[in-house]
Design a protein around this motif. Structure first.
Motif, PDB file in Angstrom:
ATOM      1  N   UNK A  23       0.830  -1.200   0.000  1.00  0.00           N
ATOM      2  CA  UNK A  23       0.000   0.000   0.000  1.00  0.00           C
ATOM      3  C   UNK A  23       0.871   1.259   0.000  1.00  0.00           C
ATOM      4  N   UNK A  24       2.166   1.073   0.251  1.00  0.00           N
ATOM      5  CA  UNK A  24       3.122   2.198   0.254  1.00  0.00           C
ATOM      6  C   UNK A  24       4.365   1.781  -0.531  1.00  0.00           C
ATOM      7  N   UNK A  25       4.251   1.612  -1.845  1.00  0.00           N
ATOM      8  CA  UNK A  25       5.366   1.047  -2.614  1.00  0.00           C
ATOM      9  C   UNK A  25       6.667   1.838  -2.500  1.00  0.00           C
ATOM     10  N   UNK A  26       6.543   3.115  -2.151  1.00  0.00           N
ATOM     11  CA  UNK A  26       7.755   3.935  -2.024  1.00  0.00           C
ATOM     12  C   UNK A  26       8.616   3.480  -0.845  1.00  0.00           C
ATOM     13  N   UNK A  27       8.033   2.656   0.046  1.00  0.00           N
ATOM     14  CA  UNK A  27       8.809   2.206   1.215  1.00  0.00           C
ATOM     15  C   UNK A  27       9.449   0.835   1.000  1.00  0.00           C
ATOM     16  N   UNK A  28       9.113   0.164  -0.104  1.00  0.00           N
ATOM     17  CA  UNK A  28       9.561  -1.220  -0.279  1.00  0.00           C
ATOM     18  C   UNK A  28      11.095  -1.308  -0.343  1.00  0.00           C
TER      19      UNK A  28
END
Lengths: 230, 214
Positions: free
Chosen positions: B61-66
């Motif tokens: 839900x927060x791909x920028x954190x992957x």
């Protein structure tokens, strides 16, 4: 933000009503917004003042709280729905009453991308700021953008993408504008969740806008700069 | 933190990190949404050299954190294993995860996302008429409420459905297992979103080939 007591909107003073509208917008209360817009019109308010002082101001608070992680997409969509209700009443009146015209923007999601929530919010806030919006909808190939820019004699092109697989298409559009020698005739703004400033620069856009409020401020600034140059 | 030698339920895989069983020479750092499938393939193929550590599936839900989360786990585990393999595709990181893995000399799954590698990256790419398809896998069907309904606020505001899904036309259920009950649940998901329903039995697709490289 609203309390549970029944509030009779028509009994509020103008200042109280505007604040109440901002609260109602925050809570996504479309019917209350529509009622309040009608009340202010009856009290002789100019449509442009209702738009800017109540609706846009309220939506700006929503935008800030979204940016700061206090509100999330569902709440923003409800607020946008409420604002849309108010704008539907005001829009036909704005042209008649000589509201300022800031410029014209062609906007749409790029080819292969059907995600239009961000694009719709930007379009609505730009409209609220006095820009005329030509909304091309979703999944636009380069020729749709270029045809609309020329046909509408637009000032700004806005492109939106949600997918990392579709955002490179923005470069295709800008490169085509360069090839046709029309790139500098328009301000190009790009946005969408996976984009960033670096990407905007790399593809040759004038600016990356991280949200609708930034898009409005950027558009105002760049349009003013262009007018000063001409 | 739960470990991979305990029975893993979907809610745990959605919300929490799963620590590896300290055996095996290669660590798989994977999305929790793939845990059941990875463990099934490990057992089926006797891949005893593989250990598994999962990040919460909700990270999607927060791909920028992957990328930063994968990097954190790489730093924590590098000393404990001979090699590391990342079981994420690009997953909305815009090439950042691939760039990180290349820089670290770590292999990862090829392709844009799990929908692509379950169907086969090449076969998936050949669908140029599916931009209006919304995909679910076995895991996502089981966790539909946690990944779709609740984060989109559709439990509280069902009237927002068309704002999210109005431009979609069909829900494609990529079935990893042939489970009639899950198929019926997927069909119900499509109905709830107002979309046509299509089921494709993909099995594990490219995931088998990808894991065999680890």
């Amino acid at each position: 933000m609203a309390d549970d007591e029944d509030i009779i909107l028509s009994e509020l003073s103008d200042d109280e009503l505007v604040l109440q509208m901002q609260d109602d917008l925050y809570d996504g209360m479309k019917e209350e917004i529509e009622e309040a817009v009608e009340i202010l019109l009856e009290r002789g308010w100019a449509p442009y003042d209702i738009l800017t002082k109540a609706l846009v101001a309220g939506m700006t608070i929503v935008g800030h709280d979204f940016r700061d992680g206090i509100l999330f997409v569902p709440e923003v969509l409800l607020a946008a729905g409420a604002m849309k209700g108010g704008m539907a009443i005001l829009k036909p009146l704005l042209a008649e009453t000589g509201a300022p015209r800031m410029g014209k923007m062609v906007i749409g999601t790029v080819k292969g991308d059907i995600h239009d929530i961000g694009k719709n919010l930007v379009g609505m806030m730009m409209e609220g700021a006095g820009f005329e919006i030509i909304d091309l909808g979703i999944n636009n190939p380069v020729e749709d953008y270029l045809d609309a820019l020329k046909r509408e004699d637009a000032d700004i092109l806005g492109m939106s993408a949600l997918l990392t697989t579709t955002m490179p298409y923005m470069k295709v559009v800008i490169d085509t504008m360069v090839q046709e020698g029309i790139r500098n005739d328009y301000i190009v703004l790009v946005g969408g969740a996976p984009l960033n400033e670096e990407f905007g620069k790399a593809i040759g856009a004038d600016a990356y806008c991280r949200d609708a409020a930034v898009a409005v401020e950027t558009a105002k600034e760049l349009v003013a700069r262009r007018h000063n140059q001409h | 933190m739960p470990t991979g030698d305990q029975p893993l339920n979907d809610q745990t895989l959605t919300d929490q990190e799963i620590a590896p069983v300290k055996s095996g020479s290669t660590l798989l750092i994977a999305c929790g949404a793939l845990a059941h499938e990875i463990l099934a393939l490990k057992k089926l193929n006797g891949w005893d050299h593989l250990a598994l550590r999962c990040l919460p599936a909700k990270l999607h839900l927060f791909p920028e954190k992957i990328t930063s989360e994968v990097a954190r786990v790489v730093n924590e585990e590098r000393e404990n294993f001979n090699s590391i393999f990342v079981v994420y595709a690009d997953c909305g990181t815009g090439g950042q995860l691939a760039a990180y893995c290349a820089e670290q000399g770590i292999e990862m799954v090829r392709g844009p996302h799990c929908y692509a590698f379950y169907e086969g990256v090449d076969a998936f790419a050949a669908h140029d008429d599916e931009i209006t398809a919304f995909y679910l896998t076995d895991f996502l069907v089981r966790q539909f409420d946690a990944f779709v309904i609740k984060p989109m606020g559709l439990d509280r505001h069902p009237q927002l459905r068309d704002a999210y899904f109005g431009n979609y036309t069909k829900l494609v259920y990529q079935a990893q297992t042939d489970d009639p009950a899950l198929t019926e649940k997927a069909r119900a998901c499509a109905e709830r979103l107002g979309l046509a329903f299509e089921r494709r039995l993909t099995g594990y697709g490219d995931l088998i080939r990808e894991l065999s490289r680890a």
